[in-house]
Scaffold this motif. Structure first.
Motif, PDB file in Angstrom:
ATOM      1  N   ALA A  31       0.954  -1.205   0.012  1.00 54.61           N
ATOM      2  CA  ALA A  31       0.014  -0.102   0.029  1.00 54.61           C
ATOM      3  C   ALA A  31       0.931   1.442  -0.018  1.00 54.61           C
ATOM      4  O   ALA A  31       0.259   2.398  -0.309  1.00 54.61           O
ATOM      5  N   HIS A  32       2.040   1.063   0.447  1.00 55.07           N
ATOM      6  CA  HIS A  32       3.107   2.357   0.394  1.00 55.07           C
ATOM      7  C   HIS A  32       3.715   2.582  -0.854  1.00 55.07           C
ATOM      8  O   HIS A  32       4.772   3.335  -0.933  1.00 55.07           O
ATOM      9  N   GLN A  33       3.567   2.180  -2.032  1.00 57.84           N
ATOM     10  CA  GLN A  33       4.214   2.117  -3.396  1.00 57.84           C
ATOM     11  C   GLN A  33       4.090   3.566  -3.560  1.00 57.84           C
ATOM     12  O   GLN A  33       5.352   3.792  -4.115  1.00 57.84           O
ATOM     13  N   VAL A  34       3.141   4.147  -3.684  1.00 57.72           N
ATOM     14  CA  VAL A  34       3.174   5.625  -4.196  1.00 57.72           C
ATOM     15  C   VAL A  34       4.112   6.374  -3.075  1.00 57.72           C
ATOM     16  O   VAL A  34       4.957   7.259  -3.876  1.00 57.72           O
ATOM     17  N   LEU A  35       4.008   6.209  -1.866  1.00 60.98           N
ATOM     18  CA  LEU A  35       5.179   7.014  -1.128  1.00 60.98           C
ATOM     19  C   LEU A  35       6.507   6.742  -1.318  1.00 60.98           C
ATOM     20  O   LEU A  35       7.164   7.494  -1.527  1.00 60.98           O
ATOM     21  N   LEU A  36       6.630   5.338  -1.750  1.00 61.04           N
ATOM     22  CA  LEU A  36       8.205   5.024  -1.986  1.00 61.04           C
ATOM     23  C   LEU A  36       8.688   5.749  -3.125  1.00 61.04           C
ATOM     24  O   LEU A  36       9.748   6.086  -3.478  1.00 61.04           O
ATOM     25  N   GLU A  37       7.750   5.657  -4.177  1.00 61.99           N
ATOM     26  CA  GLU A  37       8.188   6.064  -5.659  1.00 61.99           C
ATOM     27  C   GLU A  37       8.294   7.694  -5.564  1.00 61.99           C
ATOM     28  O   GLU A  37       9.251   8.363  -6.069  1.00 61.99           O
ATOM     29  N   THR A  38       7.611   8.479  -4.510  1.00 64.83           N
ATOM     30  CA  THR A  38       7.499   9.658  -4.458  1.00 64.83           C
ATOM     31  C   THR A  38       9.026  10.104  -3.606  1.00 64.83           C
ATOM     32  O   THR A  38       9.461  11.037  -4.111  1.00 64.83           O
ATOM     33  N   LEU A  39       9.332   9.280  -2.798  1.00 63.89           N
ATOM     34  CA  LEU A  39      10.392   9.230  -1.902  1.00 63.89           C
ATOM     35  C   LEU A  39      11.584   9.105  -2.798  1.00 63.89           C
ATOM     36  O   LEU A  39      12.745  10.055  -2.626  1.00 63.89           O
ATOM     37  N   ALA A  46      11.832   9.881  -5.884  1.00 60.85           N
ATOM     38  CA  ALA A  46      12.202  10.768  -7.039  1.00 60.85           C
ATOM     39  C   ALA A  46      12.787  11.961  -6.340  1.00 60.85           C
ATOM     40  O   ALA A  46      13.550  12.712  -6.770  1.00 60.85           O
ATOM     41  N   TYR A  47      12.257  12.453  -5.165  1.00 68.18           N
ATOM     42  CA  TYR A  47      12.475  13.235  -4.280  1.00 68.18           C
ATOM     43  C   TYR A  47      14.298  13.279  -3.749  1.00 68.18           C
ATOM     44  O   TYR A  47      14.882  14.175  -3.971  1.00 68.18           O
ATOM     45  N   LEU A  48      14.603  12.200  -3.316  1.00 65.33           N
ATOM     46  CA  LEU A  48      16.088  11.613  -3.245  1.00 65.33           C
ATOM     47  C   LEU A  48      16.905  11.892  -4.464  1.00 65.33           C
ATOM     48  O   LEU A  48      17.886  12.385  -4.453  1.00 65.33           O
ATOM     49  N   ASP A  49      16.433  11.296  -5.557  1.00 66.01           N
ATOM     50  CA  ASP A  49      17.083  11.492  -6.717  1.00 66.01           C
ATOM     51  C   ASP A  49      17.468  12.739  -7.362  1.00 66.01           C
ATOM     52  O   ASP A  49      18.398  13.160  -7.855  1.00 66.01           O
ATOM     53  N   LEU A  50      16.538  13.564  -6.934  1.00 60.49           N
ATOM     54  CA  LEU A  50      16.570  15.200  -7.363  1.00 60.49           C
ATOM     55  C   LEU A  50      17.178  15.995  -6.193  1.00 60.49           C
ATOM     56  O   LEU A  50      16.837  16.997  -6.131  1.00 60.49           O
ATOM     57  N   ALA A  51      17.990  15.455  -5.209  1.00 59.54           N
ATOM     58  CA  ALA A  51      18.718  15.931  -4.329  1.00 59.54           C
ATOM     59  C   ALA A  51      17.821  16.978  -3.412  1.00 59.54           C
ATOM     60  O   ALA A  51      18.299  17.950  -2.861  1.00 59.54           O
ATOM     61  N   GLY A  52      16.548  16.215  -3.220  1.00 56.05           N
ATOM     62  CA  GLY A  52      15.657  16.941  -2.263  1.00 56.05           C
ATOM     63  C   GLY A  52      14.924  18.368  -2.852  1.00 56.05           C
ATOM     64  O   GLY A  52      14.357  19.207  -2.053  1.00 56.05           O
ATOM     65  N   HIS A  61      10.434  21.542  -6.026  1.00 52.01           N
ATOM     66  CA  HIS A  61       9.801  22.081  -6.958  1.00 52.01           C
ATOM     67  C   HIS A  61      10.077  20.909  -8.117  1.00 52.01           C
ATOM     68  O   HIS A  61       9.271  20.907  -8.822  1.00 52.01           O
ATOM     69  N   ALA A  62      11.467  20.581  -8.563  1.00 50.12           N
ATOM     70  CA  ALA A  62      11.518  19.443  -9.606  1.00 50.12           C
ATOM     71  C   ALA A  62      10.717  18.230  -8.996  1.00 50.12           C
ATOM     72  O   ALA A  62      10.347  17.668 -10.320  1.00 50.12           O
ATOM     73  N   THR A  63      10.982  17.980  -8.166  1.00 53.48           N
ATOM     74  CA  THR A  63      10.272  16.603  -7.829  1.00 53.48           C
ATOM     75  C   THR A  63       8.433  16.862  -8.106  1.00 53.48           C
ATOM     76  O   THR A  63       8.076  15.824  -8.737  1.00 53.48           O
ATOM     77  N   ARG A  74      18.611  11.198   4.915  1.00 51.00           N
ATOM     78  CA  ARG A  74      18.284  11.073   3.443  1.00 51.00           C
ATOM     79  C   ARG A  74      19.351  10.415   2.820  1.00 51.00           C
ATOM     80  O   ARG A  74      19.097   9.505   1.819  1.00 51.00           O
ATOM     81  N   LEU A  75      20.685  10.449   3.285  1.00 53.55           N
ATOM     82  CA  LEU A  75      21.699   9.637   2.527  1.00 53.55           C
ATOM     83  C   LEU A  75      21.440   8.005   2.947  1.00 53.55           C
ATOM     84  O   LEU A  75      21.371   7.048   1.826  1.00 53.55           O
ATOM     85  N   CYS A  76      21.269   7.666   3.930  1.00 54.81           N
ATOM     86  CA  CYS A  76      20.759   6.161   4.255  1.00 54.81           C
ATOM     87  C   CYS A  76      19.604   5.803   3.569  1.00 54.81           C
ATOM     88  O   CYS A  76      19.602   4.794   2.912  1.00 54.81           O
ATOM     89  N   LEU A  77      18.498   6.698   3.624  1.00 56.96           N
ATOM     90  CA  LEU A  77      17.263   6.268   2.838  1.00 56.96           C
ATOM     91  C   LEU A  77      17.588   6.014   1.304  1.00 56.96           C
ATOM     92  O   LEU A  77      17.321   5.122   0.755  1.00 56.96           O
ATOM     93  N   HIS A  78      18.399   6.867   0.803  1.00 62.60           N
ATOM     94  CA  HIS A  78      18.715   6.981  -0.773  1.00 62.60           C
ATOM     95  C   HIS A  78      19.483   5.566  -0.837  1.00 62.60           C
ATOM     96  O   HIS A  78      19.180   4.622  -1.966  1.00 62.60           O
ATOM     97  N   LEU A  79      20.487   5.151  -0.035  1.00 62.08           N
ATOM     98  CA  LEU A  79      21.140   4.025  -0.448  1.00 62.08           C
ATOM     99  C   LEU A  79      20.205   3.046   0.130  1.00 62.08           C
ATOM    100  O   LEU A  79      20.508   1.731  -0.775  1.00 62.08           O
ATOM    101  N   ALA A  80      19.444   2.792   1.020  1.00 63.81           N
ATOM    102  CA  ALA A  80      18.741   1.757   1.400  1.00 63.81           C
ATOM    103  C   ALA A  80      17.794   1.167   0.134  1.00 63.81           C
ATOM    104  O   ALA A  80      17.362   0.276  -0.352  1.00 63.81           O
ATOM    105  N   MET A  81      17.111   2.489  -0.655  1.00 65.70           N
ATOM    106  CA  MET A  81      16.397   2.275  -1.587  1.00 65.70           C
ATOM    107  C   MET A  81      17.019   1.670  -2.935  1.00 65.70           C
ATOM    108  O   MET A  81      16.325   0.758  -3.602  1.00 65.70           O
ATOM    109  N   LYS A  82      18.137   2.175  -3.133  1.00 63.97           N
ATOM    110  CA  LYS A  82      18.915   1.625  -4.374  1.00 63.97           C
ATOM    111  C   LYS A  82      19.283   0.177  -4.157  1.00 63.97           C
ATOM    112  O   LYS A  82      19.182  -0.515  -4.951  1.00 63.97           O
ATOM    113  N   LEU A  83      19.777  -0.068  -2.767  1.00 59.37           N
ATOM    114  CA  LEU A  83      20.106  -1.526  -2.546  1.00 59.37           C
ATOM    115  C   LEU A  83      18.589  -2.374  -2.394  1.00 59.37           C
ATOM    116  O   LEU A  83      18.976  -3.292  -3.179  1.00 59.37           O
ATOM    117  N   GLY A  84      17.589  -1.795  -2.217  1.00 59.15           N
ATOM    118  CA  GLY A  84      16.571  -2.400  -2.351  1.00 59.15           C
ATOM    119  C   GLY A  84      16.060  -2.946  -3.777  1.00 59.15           C
ATOM    120  O   GLY A  84      15.563  -4.047  -4.330  1.00 59.15           O
TER     121      GLY A  84
END
Length: 409
Positions: free
Chosen positions: A337-345, A347-353, A356-358, A390-400
């Motif tokens: 159920a959290h798929q949309v939240l993960l995709e949003t997160l 994109a936000y981390l990929d765009l360096a927080g 506006h761009a996200t 933010r760094l740990c979340l980003h790394l964890a997401m890419k590892l996932g």
């Protein structure tokens, strides 16, 4: 040797009054006569490429040509654009050496015609025996030396490199780049024999395109290796262009194979000399493995272009999991159920927080974006204003993504 085989195939064709083609036991074309009768696409492409497609090889093997001791009549196959044929296996002391093929489109080739053709097969079996013996010896030496370059000790690798140079198998010992062609099996199955034949055909096709004496190849159970060796010369394609050619060859060779879902080609970094090729091979193999896990990276993946996945792929080999990098993200990943939240997160981390761009990338109102990010903070127990978080979340997401715990369409 090929001159002798050409003389024999021309004599056989003249005896029966129809075109003939000789293949070795792996069904690679070694000689053929002039063709002035009916011809299908299988014969045409066999002559042009000096090899038969894996689907056709599998079909003929299903007809029993590998075990036959007598001529075999094979029916037409509309799906493969295949006309009826007569296949005569060539053996020497019960050892299968190859095949002589005749197209028999109208079924007019009689047993007497076949008997007439086989009158020249004594010379043919001896010629194929010598051809196979010399070819197998050379192939075995090259295969063993290439395997040594990729898995053995430094001393053994240096000895193998010297042997390849002294025998003239390769023209030079300059910078060496490894390309790895990885088969991604369909349905989690292991690649079958037909898939491995297709893999080797693709590697050989690209070897010929680059230059046989500037390349080496080896086939393992689920991937193949192409080493491009020697200093760059004018006109030689770059590793990226060579990988693109290999990717196209793989696509052609595996088209229609139900055992292969897709293929990925990895590119390693250049290394000085054949003895150091193992380092480029390890990088190319890792790049290909990452590509199998992350289809979004494309069919050709370079080690240099992996970015953070270079580090994460090595961490993954040490069994570091998502929870170990950020427990909060692991909790989000458990619930679809959290798929949309993960995709949003992501994109936000990929765009360096950059909010506006996200919002623009996801086509969201800024208020909706802030609401979703706030929900992420609540559910994951994190603070997105904290750079370390933010760094740990980003790394964890890419590892996932790398480990398959997090996938999106």
């Amino acid at each position: 040797m090929h001159g002798e085989l050409q003389r024999i195939v021309d004599a056989v064709a003249a005896r029966v009054g129809r075109p003939a083609l000789i293949e070795d036991r792996r069904q690679r074309v070694v000689a053929y006569s002039e063709h002035d009768g009916p011809m299908d696409d299988v014969r045409r492409m066999s002559i042009l490429r000096r090899q038969t497609t894996p689907e056709v090889i599998a079909w003929f093997r299903g007809m029993g040509v590998l075990t036959a001791r007598e001529p075999v009549r094979t029916p037409a196959c509309a799906e493969l654009d295949l006309l009826p044929r007569v296949c005569v296996p060539i053996r020497h002391d019960d050892l299968l050496l190859g095949f002589v093929w005749f197209i028999d489109a109208d079924g007019s080739m009689t047993d007497a015609d076949i008997a007439t053709a086989t009158g020249a097969f004594t010379d043919l079996s001896l010629a194929l025996y010598r051809e196979n013996l010399l070819g197998e010896l050379a192939s075995q030496r090259e295969t063993e030396a290439t395997r040594t370059l990729l898995v053995e000790s430094r001393e053994a690798r240096e000895h193998a490199a010297r042997a390849l140079l002294e025998e003239g198998t390769v023209a030079g010992d300059g910078a060496t780049v490894a390309l790895v062609a990885q088969l991604v099996p369909a349905g989690g199955r292991q690649p079958d024999e037909v898939a491995r034949i297709a893999l080797e055909q693709a590697l050989v096709t690209t070897r010929r395109w680059i230059g046989v004496r500037e390349t080496l190849h080896l086939v393992w159970h689920d991937h193949g290796v192409l080493l491009v060796c020697g200093d760059r010369v004018a006109g030689r394609p770059s590793p990226e262009v060579s990988a693109g050619h290999l990717d196209e060859a793989l696509g052609t060779a595996t088209r229609g194979l139900t055992s292969v879902d897709r293929t990925v080609t990895g590119i390693g970094e250049p290394r000085a000399g054949l003895a150091n090729a193992v380092e480029s091979y390890q990088e190319a193999a890792q790049a290909a493995r990452v590509g199998t896990q992350l289809p979004a990276l494309g069919r050709v993946v370079s080690w240099a272009g992996l970015g953070i996945y270079r580090v994460l792929s090595q961490l993954d080999s040490q069994h570091l999991d998502v929870a170990g990098v950020h427990p909060g993200l692991e909790r989000l990943l458990r619930d679809d159920a959290h798929q949309v939240l993960l995709e949003t997160l992501e994109a936000y981390l990929d765009l360096a927080g950059n909010a506006h761009a996200t919002a623009e990338k996801l086509r969201l109102h800024r208020t909706t974006l802030y609401y979703r990010l706030q929900r992420v903070e609540q559910l994951a127990g994190t603070d997105l204003k904290d750079g370390n978080e933010r760094l740990c979340l980003h790394l964890a997401m890419k590892l996932g993504r790398l480990t398959g715990h997090y996938r999106t369409a």
